[in-house]
Scaffold this active site. Structure first.
Site, PDB file in Angstrom:
ATOM      1  N   ALA A   2       1.808  -1.205   2.591  1.00 19.70           N
ATOM      2  CA  ALA A   2       0.786  -2.225   3.222  1.00 19.70           C
ATOM      3  C   ALA A   2      -0.661  -1.807   2.934  1.00 19.70           C
ATOM      4  O   ALA A   2      -1.185  -0.728   2.868  1.00 19.70           O
ATOM      5  CB  ALA A   2       1.031  -2.284   4.499  1.00 19.70           C
ATOM      6  N   GLY A   3      -1.156  -3.111   2.574  1.00 16.70           N
ATOM      7  CA  GLY A   3      -2.902  -2.811   2.364  1.00 16.70           C
ATOM      8  C   GLY A   3      -3.497  -3.270   0.947  1.00 16.70           C
ATOM      9  O   GLY A   3      -4.396  -3.416   0.942  1.00 16.70           O
ATOM     10  N   THR A  38      -1.602  -6.105   5.936  1.00 16.23           N
ATOM     11  CA  THR A  38      -1.128  -6.765   7.177  1.00 16.23           C
ATOM     12  C   THR A  38      -1.964  -8.037   7.304  1.00 16.23           C
ATOM     13  O   THR A  38      -3.036  -8.305   6.949  1.00 16.23           O
ATOM     14  CB  THR A  38      -1.728  -5.674   8.333  1.00 16.23           C
ATOM     15  OG1 THR A  38      -1.277  -4.693   8.577  1.00 16.23           O
ATOM     16  CG2 THR A  38      -1.969  -6.305   9.485  1.00 16.23           C
ATOM     17  N   ASN A  74     -10.670   4.186   4.157  1.00 13.91           N
ATOM     18  CA  ASN A  74     -10.863   2.824   4.192  1.00 13.91           C
ATOM     19  C   ASN A  74     -10.925   2.329   5.718  1.00 13.91           C
ATOM     20  O   ASN A  74     -10.168   2.824   6.746  1.00 13.91           O
ATOM     21  CB  ASN A  74      -9.717   2.090   3.671  1.00 13.91           C
ATOM     22  CG  ASN A  74      -8.604   1.549   4.532  1.00 13.91           C
ATOM     23  OD1 ASN A  74      -8.791   0.319   5.421  1.00 13.91           O
ATOM     24  ND2 ASN A  74      -7.465   2.236   4.745  1.00 13.91           N
ATOM     25  N   ALA A  75     -11.933   1.261   6.039  1.00 17.99           N
ATOM     26  CA  ALA A  75     -12.106   0.646   7.503  1.00 17.99           C
ATOM     27  C   ALA A  75     -12.056  -0.698   6.975  1.00 17.99           C
ATOM     28  O   ALA A  75     -12.944  -1.417   7.637  1.00 17.99           O
ATOM     29  CB  ALA A  75     -13.529   1.246   7.715  1.00 17.99           C
ATOM     30  N   PHE A  99      -8.140  -5.217   8.446  1.00 18.47           N
ATOM     31  CA  PHE A  99      -7.387  -6.355   8.520  1.00 18.47           C
ATOM     32  C   PHE A  99      -8.103  -7.531   7.925  1.00 18.47           C
ATOM     33  O   PHE A  99      -7.691  -8.683   8.608  1.00 18.47           O
ATOM     34  CB  PHE A  99      -6.688  -6.828   9.909  1.00 18.47           C
ATOM     35  CG  PHE A  99      -5.692  -5.806  10.337  1.00 18.47           C
ATOM     36  CD1 PHE A  99      -5.276  -4.700   9.638  1.00 18.47           C
ATOM     37  CD2 PHE A  99      -5.152  -6.022  11.727  1.00 18.47           C
ATOM     38  CE1 PHE A  99      -4.347  -3.759  10.345  1.00 18.47           C
ATOM     39  CE2 PHE A  99      -4.416  -5.032  12.242  1.00 18.47           C
ATOM     40  CZ  PHE A  99      -3.821  -4.180  11.610  1.00 18.47           C
ATOM     41  N   ASN A 124       4.078  -6.956   6.734  1.00 19.00           N
ATOM     42  CA  ASN A 124       3.379  -6.026   7.825  1.00 19.00           C
ATOM     43  C   ASN A 124       2.452  -6.997   8.578  1.00 19.00           C
ATOM     44  O   ASN A 124       1.716  -7.736   7.972  1.00 19.00           O
ATOM     45  CB  ASN A 124       2.764  -5.103   7.013  1.00 19.00           C
ATOM     46  CG  ASN A 124       2.013  -4.095   7.846  1.00 19.00           C
ATOM     47  OD1 ASN A 124       1.424  -4.406   8.982  1.00 19.00           O
ATOM     48  ND2 ASN A 124       2.264  -3.046   7.589  1.00 19.00           N
ATOM     49  N   SER A 133      -3.057   1.044  12.856  1.00 21.54           N
ATOM     50  CA  SER A 133      -4.300   1.109  12.116  1.00 21.54           C
ATOM     51  C   SER A 133      -5.568   1.549  12.650  1.00 21.54           C
ATOM     52  O   SER A 133      -5.747   1.254  14.092  1.00 21.54           O
ATOM     53  CB  SER A 133      -4.742  -0.490  11.497  1.00 21.54           C
ATOM     54  OG  SER A 133      -5.791  -0.343  11.024  1.00 21.54           O
ATOM     55  N   ASN A 167      -8.357   0.824  12.466  1.00 22.90           N
ATOM     56  CA  ASN A 167      -9.720  -0.082  12.101  1.00 22.90           C
ATOM     57  C   ASN A 167      -9.905  -1.312  12.751  1.00 22.90           C
ATOM     58  O   ASN A 167     -10.681  -2.087  12.821  1.00 22.90           O
ATOM     59  CB  ASN A 167      -9.888  -0.470  10.658  1.00 22.90           C
ATOM     60  CG  ASN A 167      -9.893   0.929   9.668  1.00 22.90           C
ATOM     61  OD1 ASN A 167     -10.461   1.755  10.158  1.00 22.90           O
ATOM     62  ND2 ASN A 167      -8.973   0.876   8.644  1.00 22.90           N
ATOM     63  N   THR A 168      -8.906  -1.447  14.043  1.00 20.10           N
ATOM     64  CA  THR A 168      -9.087  -2.440  14.779  1.00 20.10           C
ATOM     65  C   THR A 168      -9.127  -1.827  16.137  1.00 20.10           C
ATOM     66  O   THR A 168      -8.309  -1.226  16.532  1.00 20.10           O
ATOM     67  CB  THR A 168      -7.717  -3.317  14.851  1.00 20.10           C
ATOM     68  OG1 THR A 168      -7.638  -3.996  13.459  1.00 20.10           O
ATOM     69  CG2 THR A 168      -7.873  -4.578  15.760  1.00 20.10           C
ATOM     70  N   LYS A 198       5.299   1.030  12.605  1.00 20.30           N
ATOM     71  CA  LYS A 198       4.625   1.951  11.650  1.00 20.30           C
ATOM     72  C   LYS A 198       3.739   2.743  12.523  1.00 20.30           C
ATOM     73  O   LYS A 198       2.902   2.112  13.344  1.00 20.30           O
ATOM     74  CB  LYS A 198       3.831   1.214  10.699  1.00 20.30           C
ATOM     75  CG  LYS A 198       3.022   2.124   9.719  1.00 20.30           C
ATOM     76  CD  LYS A 198       2.421   1.366   8.424  1.00 20.30           C
ATOM     77  CE  LYS A 198       1.743   2.088   7.548  1.00 20.30           C
ATOM     78  NZ  LYS A 198       1.308   1.446   6.523  1.00 20.30           N
ATOM     79  N   THR A 205       3.555   7.572   7.703  1.00 19.16           N
ATOM     80  CA  THR A 205       2.778   7.171   8.655  1.00 19.16           C
ATOM     81  C   THR A 205       1.379   6.187   7.914  1.00 19.16           C
ATOM     82  O   THR A 205       1.507   6.069   6.626  1.00 19.16           O
ATOM     83  CB  THR A 205       1.831   8.498   9.195  1.00 19.16           C
ATOM     84  OG1 THR A 205       1.021   8.845   8.193  1.00 19.16           O
ATOM     85  CG2 THR A 205       2.865   9.412   9.497  1.00 19.16           C
TER      86      THR A 205
HETATM   87  C1  LIG Z   1      -7.367   0.511   1.336  1.00 17.58           C
HETATM   88  C2  LIG Z   1      -6.132   0.717   2.231  1.00 17.58           C
HETATM   89  C3  LIG Z   1      -5.781  -0.321   2.774  1.00 17.58           C
HETATM   90  C4  LIG Z   1      -4.689  -0.135   3.877  1.00 17.58           C
HETATM   91  N1  LIG Z   1      -4.479  -1.332   4.719  1.00 17.58           N
HETATM   92  C5  LIG Z   1      -3.449  -1.307   5.364  1.00 17.58           C
HETATM   93  C6  LIG Z   1      -3.062  -2.317   6.331  1.00 17.58           C
HETATM   94  O1  LIG Z   1      -3.356  -3.431   6.249  1.00 17.58           O
HETATM   95  N2  LIG Z   1      -1.762  -2.167   7.021  1.00 17.58           N
HETATM   96  C7  LIG Z   1      -1.270  -1.090   7.088  1.00 17.58           C
HETATM   97  O2  LIG Z   1      -0.228  -0.989   7.746  1.00 17.58           O
HETATM   98  N3  LIG Z   1      -1.576  -0.069   6.385  1.00 17.58           N
HETATM   99  C8  LIG Z   1      -2.586  -0.112   5.516  1.00 17.58           C
HETATM  100  N4  LIG Z   1      -2.994   1.102   4.643  1.00 17.58           N
HETATM  101  C9  LIG Z   1      -2.163   2.221   4.917  1.00 17.58           C
HETATM  102  C10 LIG Z   1      -0.958   2.568   3.889  1.00 17.58           C
HETATM  103  O3  LIG Z   1      -0.193   1.500   3.930  1.00 17.58           O
HETATM  104  C11 LIG Z   1      -0.546   4.170   4.040  1.00 17.58           C
HETATM  105  O4  LIG Z   1       0.305   4.023   5.027  1.00 17.58           O
HETATM  106  C12 LIG Z   1      -1.469   4.992   3.816  1.00 17.58           C
HETATM  107  O5  LIG Z   1      -2.424   4.601   2.776  1.00 17.58           O
HETATM  108  C13 LIG Z   1      -0.837   6.343   3.442  1.00 17.58           C
HETATM  109  O6  LIG Z   1       0.064   6.198   2.229  1.00 17.58           O
HETATM  110  P1  LIG Z   1      -0.825   6.679   0.799  1.00 17.58           P
HETATM  111  O7  LIG Z   1      -1.550   8.221   1.051  1.00 17.58           O
HETATM  112  O8  LIG Z   1       0.128   6.619  -0.413  1.00 17.58           O
HETATM  113  O9  LIG Z   1      -2.065   5.855   0.511  1.00 17.58           O
HETATM  114  C14 LIG Z   1      -4.007   1.048   3.962  1.00 17.58           C
HETATM  115  C15 LIG Z   1      -4.399   2.030   3.238  1.00 17.58           C
HETATM  116  C16 LIG Z   1      -5.340   1.779   2.157  1.00 17.58           C
HETATM  117  C17 LIG Z   1      -5.994   3.049   1.216  1.00 17.58           C
END
Ligand SMILES: Cc1cc2nc3c(=O)[nH]c(=O)nc-3n(C[C@H](O)[C@H](O)[C@H](O)COP(=O)(O)O)c2cc1C
Length: 352
Positions: free
Chosen positions: A68-69, A92, A117-118, A121, A146, A182, A184-185, A215, A243
């Protein structure tokens, strides 16, 4: 096809969020002219008998999904298939549209192949995303939705945000993910407690019989992560995704002051939490591993530890779009070398 190594220096000259928008614009083209992407699908999408499994009520042609993201607003569903993902988790998504945190809010740690990232949502809200999904339904590959609460929704009203979202997406998604992990909220991670989780899953189960995952964050003691996961499963969760990003800033040499970190530096931490949960819950629920996965070997390690599916996000930024094909091709070889005919025989092999 131009190799990613030729494009990457130009993309990396842009702010990470601008680079993401550029990629999104390109991949949105799949919606206007799907046939133009057929060569991409042929080149990137790996489907092989040994990778295919029936799970969550669908056929997953390969086990490597998009975390997700990346596709928060479901604009790139076809594009993600063209990149070879076996499934895509959008979001999300929140009930109301929201802008997210002020920019800049996405940063690269290039040498460490990691992202911070910050975003907060940022998304177009459930109605817009619902319309978009409806246009594309039914989907060729499974879609997870998500969901998260709006920033301005008080914690006491959070359940209602999640139930509203489930009601909106129940006929569209193949599975759902409750995101209370997350960083960031503000206050969101405080919802990772028994009372909230029990009530939430109790209400959620009244809305849909489709699988709903929790999650979890990596910033907990292992014992706490296990307890939380057990609690969620007891309350009705179909599984755990471990995670989300970490707020352990010691993992990178020059951390920014805000946000969660993902990518290579998260690999070990995400695996430790995943494995702790798997030791307790493998065989009792469905587990999805995400965090720092960047190779077939790492994906296979998670699968043998108990993951039915894995997700990738940050590594695509550093390794490019052929990574997903490479992981899947590598998985076929690794399964064969271990004498497995199908991935289901390898899932949880280390737990037996
Ligand atoms: C730019 C960015 C935005 C993300 N936004 C979300 C999100 O909206 N919801 C969520 O559950 N995880 C979000 N994530 C987390 C990812 O889904 C994932 O759990 C996390 O990045 C670890 O995986 P990775 O190391 O392969 O990136 C985000 C990650 C990144 C880098």
């Amino acid at each position: 096809m131009i190799p990613y190594s030729a494009i990457k220096p130009y993309l990396f000259k842009l702010q990470p969020e601008s680079a993401h928008h550029l990629v999104e614009t390109f991949l949105r083209g799949t919606n206007i002219c799907p046939s133009a992407y057929n060569p991409w699908i042929e080149n990137h999408f790996v489907s092989h008998a040994s990778l295919s499994q029936e799970i969550l009520g669908r056929t997953f042609l390969n086990p490597v999904g998009l975390g997700a993201g990346f596709d928060k607003n479901a604009t790139m569903i076809r594009g993600m298939q063209a990149l070879g993902f076996g499934f895509t988790e959008i979001g999300t998504v929140t009930p109301k549209p929201q802008d997210g945190n002020p920019k800049p809010r996405m940063f690269r740690h290039v040498a460490e192949e990691s992202i911070q990232n910050a975003m907060g949502f940022n998304n177009e809200g459930m109605h817009k995303v619902q319309q978009r999904l409806t246009k594309r339904f039914p989907f060729t590959t499974p879609i997870g939705v998500n969901i998260g609460k709006n920033k301005l929704t008080e914690d006491k009203d959070a359940i209602s945000d999640y139930t509203t979202l489930l009601n909106t997406f129940k006929d569209l998604g193949d599975y759902f993910v409750i995101n209370i992990s997350s960083p960031n909220t503000p206050g969101l991670r405080d919802l990772q407690n028994e009372e909230f989780i029990s009530e939430l899953f109790g209400e959620a189960k009244k809305i849909t019989e489709k699988p709903i995952f929790l999650k979890i964050a990596p910033d907990m003691e292992e014992a706490q992560a296990v307890e939380l996961s057990k609690m969620a499963v007891k309350a009705g969760a179909a599984g755990i995704i471990a995670t989300n990003t970490t707020i352990d800033y010691s993992l990178v040499s020059k951390p920014e002051a805000i946000g969660g970190i993902s990518g290579a530096v998260l690999k070990e931490k995400a695996f430790k939490i995943f494995e702790a949960v798997a030791k307790e819950l493998y065989g009792k629920t469905i587990l999805i591993s995400v965090g720092g996965i960047d190779s077939a070997e790492e994906a296979y390690k998670r699968i043998k530890a108990g993951a039915s599916l894995v997700q990738v996000l940050s590594a695509i930024v550093f390794h490019g779009p052929t990574l997903i094909r490479d992981i899947n091709v590598g998985l076929i070889e690794l399964l064969k070398a271990d004498g497995y005919e199908n991935i289901t025989e390898a899932i949880g092999a280390d737990r037996k």
